[in-house]
Scaffold this active site. Structure first.
Site, short mmCIF file in Angstrom:
data_model
loop_
_atom_site.label_atom_id
_atom_site.label_comp_id
_atom_site.label_asym_id
_atom_site.label_seq_id
_atom_site.Cartn_x
_atom_site.Cartn_y
_atom_site.Cartn_z
N HIS A 26 -16.51 33.68 80.11
CA HIS A 26 -17.57 32.86 80.55
C HIS A 26 -17.19 31.57 79.63
CE1 HIS A 26 -20.50 36.13 82.00
NE2 HIS A 26 -19.30 36.15 82.70
N GLU B 157 -19.56 29.79 78.07
CA GLU B 157 -20.22 29.81 76.79
C GLU B 157 -19.30 30.44 75.93
OE1 GLU B 157 -23.58 30.71 79.64
OE2 GLU B 157 -21.24 31.00 79.69
N CYS C 35 -23.45 36.43 76.70
CA CYS C 35 -23.34 34.97 76.16
C CYS C 35 -24.53 34.92 75.27
CB CYS C 35 -23.12 34.02 77.21
SG CYS C 35 -21.39 34.26 78.20
#
Length: 149
Positions: free
Chosen positions: A80, A82, A111
């Site tokens: 991801h 993040e 996350c």
């Protein structure tokens, strides 16, 4: 004629949108930046680990397996946005404690837990993501979660 400058939150969100254009995910293009004292510390977008083929090249594993959005996140080639921003900061030895995350999408539970442990204090996002546990844990940890739209 003097051009009006965008407020800081809009400025950083615009940058997160540009970062998202580097995404190699076939389902959702996400961009994230970590900011402290009005300085960008790290950026991230969703995609496969460094040096490995991206979904753009080999197809989406989740689509091939019929996995709905928001389920079985571990079954994916990509990290991801993040996560990649956190990893980039760690790779270059940049502390993100006390920072703000600007992200095109609301973080998922995985996350959210990473951002809590990394010391991120505020998350500003545009697109919602239906993850009640992520919202609950961020609230419990005292992380401010703001939908900019």
């Amino acid at each position: 004629m003097i051009k009006e400058r965008p407020p800081w939150d809009e400025y950083f969100m615009q940058i997160a949108r540009v970062v998202a254009t580097r995404s190699t995910c076939l389902r959702r293009q996400v961009g994230a930046i970590l900011v402290k004292d009005k300085r960008i510390l790290a950026t991230g977008y969703n995609g496969a680990p460094r040096g490995l083929p991206h979904c753009l090249e080999v197809g989406c594993l989740r689509e091939q397996m019929g996995i709905p959005s928001g389920e079985r996140q571990e079954l994916c080639r990509g990290l991801h946005a993040e996560q990649n921003a956190i990893i980039q900061a760690a790779y270059y030895g940049v502390s993100i404690a006390g920072s703000t995350l600007y992200c095109t999408h609301q973080p998922c539970i995985t996350c959210a837990k990473m951002l809590i442990n990394a010391g991120v204090q505020k998350i500003i996002y545009e697109q919602p993501y239906p993850d009640e546990l992520a919202e609950q844990m961020l609230k419990e940890a005292g992380v401010e979660l703001i939908n900019i739209k």
